[in-house]
Design a protein around this motif. Structure first.
Motif, PDB file in Angstrom:
ATOM      1  N   PHE A   1      35.686  29.784  42.948  1.00  0.00           N
ATOM      2  CA  PHE A   1      35.602  29.800  41.486  1.00  0.00           C
ATOM      3  C   PHE A   1      34.594  30.876  41.096  1.00  0.00           C
ATOM      4  O   PHE A   1      33.390  30.697  41.247  1.00  0.00           O
ATOM      5  CB  PHE A   1      35.145  28.418  41.004  1.00  0.00           C
ATOM      6  N   MET A   2      35.090  32.021  40.613  1.00  0.00           N
ATOM      7  CA  MET A   2      34.234  33.182  40.362  1.00  0.00           C
ATOM      8  C   MET A   2      34.285  33.554  38.875  1.00  0.00           C
ATOM      9  O   MET A   2      35.355  33.787  38.322  1.00  0.00           O
ATOM     10  CB  MET A   2      34.687  34.371  41.221  1.00  0.00           C
ATOM     11  N   ASN A   3      33.119  33.590  38.245  1.00  0.00           N
ATOM     12  CA  ASN A   3      33.004  33.967  36.836  1.00  0.00           C
ATOM     13  C   ASN A   3      32.106  35.195  36.721  1.00  0.00           C
ATOM     14  O   ASN A   3      30.942  35.160  37.129  1.00  0.00           O
ATOM     15  CB  ASN A   3      32.387  32.827  36.029  1.00  0.00           C
ATOM     16  N   ASN A   4      32.637  36.259  36.148  1.00  0.00           N
ATOM     17  CA  ASN A   4      31.865  37.493  35.925  1.00  0.00           C
ATOM     18  C   ASN A   4      31.970  37.907  34.460  1.00  0.00           C
ATOM     19  O   ASN A   4      32.984  37.657  33.800  1.00  0.00           O
ATOM     20  CB  ASN A   4      32.406  38.630  36.782  1.00  0.00           C
ATOM     21  N   ASN A   5      30.900  38.536  33.981  1.00  0.00           N
ATOM     22  CA  ASN A   5      30.893  39.216  32.681  1.00  0.00           C
ATOM     23  C   ASN A   5      31.017  38.269  31.483  1.00  0.00           C
ATOM     24  O   ASN A   5      31.606  38.632  30.468  1.00  0.00           O
ATOM     25  CB  ASN A   5      32.003  40.276  32.612  1.00  0.00           C
ATOM     26  N   PHE A   6      30.452  37.076  31.591  1.00  0.00           N
ATOM     27  CA  PHE A   6      30.431  36.203  30.417  1.00  0.00           C
ATOM     28  C   PHE A   6      29.163  36.472  29.608  1.00  0.00           C
ATOM     29  O   PHE A   6      28.169  36.990  30.134  1.00  0.00           O
ATOM     30  CB  PHE A   6      30.537  34.726  30.801  1.00  0.00           C
ATOM     31  N   THR A   7      29.220  36.134  28.333  1.00  0.00           N
ATOM     32  CA  THR A   7      28.066  36.333  27.451  1.00  0.00           C
ATOM     33  C   THR A   7      27.450  35.015  26.994  1.00  0.00           C
ATOM     34  O   THR A   7      26.381  35.012  26.398  1.00  0.00           O
ATOM     35  CB  THR A   7      28.474  37.151  26.210  1.00  0.00           C
ATOM     36  N   ARG A   8      28.130  33.912  27.242  1.00  0.00           N
ATOM     37  CA  ARG A   8      27.546  32.601  26.952  1.00  0.00           C
ATOM     38  C   ARG A   8      26.366  32.329  27.878  1.00  0.00           C
ATOM     39  O   ARG A   8      26.232  32.954  28.943  1.00  0.00           O
ATOM     40  CB  ARG A   8      28.596  31.505  27.176  1.00  0.00           C
TER      41      ARG A   8
END
Length: 427
Positions: free
Chosen positions: A400-407
């Motif tokens: 589960f990979m999350n990149n480039n969020f602003t939250r």
């Protein structure tokens, strides 16, 4: 009789439908992700794989992500395939009345959570004069807020500073007080002690020291500092010497390898991760070079991957690291195959609601942990990769990979936990 047969068939059909209805499918996972408002706002890679190896669902599986501390999964693999079941503290040669040491990068010596006393007792009791063989410098990106990678780490390459009721402070190890100097040009709103940007000093402003002040900070580390600290610890003379390795060297081992891996993986210790690669390098050749260890694993274990990783360090602090979800999933499978003991592997991983970086992220379900995974966090990035066990007794590997969020990271983490917990409860 005919009615009984029809009733039996109807019951069987309902049971089959219920079992099928609880089966995790690509369609169901896709729906979960499409209905997540948060996960529509940034770049998300996700894969979930059955225990048999069948891929249930994949999203952006062939796109490269910055992995952050998921990199430590690769570092763990390096340790497992290169090092044995015990950590080599140093190689050594006895020459006349001299004991000559070639350090290997073992970080356990006088480490507050790792040291088992074996190295100390060996060196304290030896009748020989002790020499440390000088070696080529370790190449790494300098940092003033994390410990330096080193040939012979001592005290985890950190000092502990505490305020006193006298308005001053104390340092442990005590001998490091000689490196602490006031700096009138250092302008701070309140007292702090910092590593100088150059040289080996620890500097602080001319301000009162609060009694409640406490700080753990890295000090500059090289072989000369190792020699200095070892000499102070053993209360005997230690010298550096230039000498090439002979052919008949002994190896002295310190701690069980799993102990090091566990302390690297659970709290996501960046210093220990870099030292594991140095230990691997020392096993492969005469110099300590992280890139040698990385290259060896890539050439011998990751050569068949569809997307070879762009792998730069042991910890994942470098944003130059780039891995695809497919590559991370492949390494999860390699770790499982290499150990052949999932319980042992789970013991090395943060466990949701129980330990490490997942201790507060998940709640136990019916008193049980159900996720074991390596986390990764950098600014605007958060990841989890590992193993999930469901209430139905199914086991899945997931990335589960999350990149480039602003939250805020906490919001993204909460959404990841919600989805993984949903899979636990329903499937």
């Amino acid at each position: 009789m005919k009615k009984a047969v029809i009733l039996f068939l109807l019951i069987g059909l309902l049971v089959d439908q219920n079992v099928f209805g609880q089966k995790l499918t690509e369609k169901k996972v896709r729906k979960i992700f499409r209905q997540s408002e948060i996960l529509q706002e940034h770049f998300v890679g996700f894969m979930v794989q059955e225990e048999t190896g069948s891929i249930v669902y994949a999203q952006h599986e062939n796109i490269h992500f910055v992995p952050a501390s998921n990199t430590k999964l690769f570092t763990l693999l390096a340790g497992l395939v290169i090092l044995g079941d015990s950590i080599p503290a140093f190689q050594y040669e006895i020459l006349g009345d001299s004991l000559i040491l070639w350090p290997t990068g073992d970080p356990s010596f006088l480490h507050p959570k790792l040291d088992n006393g074996r190295v100390y007792h060996f060196l304290a009791k030896t009748p020989y004069k002790i020499f440390i063989a000088d070696q080529a410098p370790i190449h790494y990106e300098p940092s003033y807020w994390r410990p330096d990678p080193a040939h012979f780490p001592i005290y985890a390459n950190t000092v502990n500073v505490k305020g006193l009721n006298t308005g001053f402070f104390e340092i442990n190890p005590k001998v490091m007080i000689d490196f602490a100097k006031p700096d009138s040009s250092l302008v701070l709103k309140e007292f702090d002690i910092l590593r100088a940007k150059t040289g080996n000093l620890l500097i602080y402003p001319i301000l009162p020291v609060p009694e409640s002040f406490e700080s753990l900070l890295p000090f500059p580390m090289d072989l000369e500092m190792s020699r200095f600290l070892l000499q102070d610890t053993l209360k005997r003379e230690i010298q550096l010497i230039r000498r090439n390795k002979g052919k008949d060297l002994g190896t002295f081992y310190s701690i069980p390898s799993d102990s090091l891996y566990k302390h690297m993986m659970l709290p996501s210790d960046n210093f220990l991760a870099e030292q594991v690669l140095l230990l691997c390098s020392s096993t492969l050749g005469d110099t300590l070079d992280m890139q040698r260890a990385i290259g060896h694993v890539q050439e011998n274990w990751l050569m068949d991957l569809r997307h070879p990783p762009i792998w730069e360090d042991g910890s994942g602090l470098s944003r130059y690291n780039l891995f695809t979800p497919n590559t991370v999933l492949a390494v999860l499978n390699m770790l499982e195959d290499r150990l052949g003991d999932l319980d042992r592997l789970k013991a090395l991983m943060p466990a949701g609601g129980v330990s490490g970086t997942l201790k507060t992220a998940y709640e136990l379900d019916r008193g049980e942990a159900f996720v074991w995974a390596k986390t990764g966090t950098l600014k605007n990035m958060h990841l989890q990769s590992g193993w999930l066990e469901t209430r139905k007794g199914k086991r899945y590997r997931f990335v589960f990979m999350n990149n480039n969020f602003t939250r805020p990271t906490a919001e993204v983490r909460k959404e990841m936990v919600r989805i993984i917990s949903h899979l636990r409860e329903k499937y």
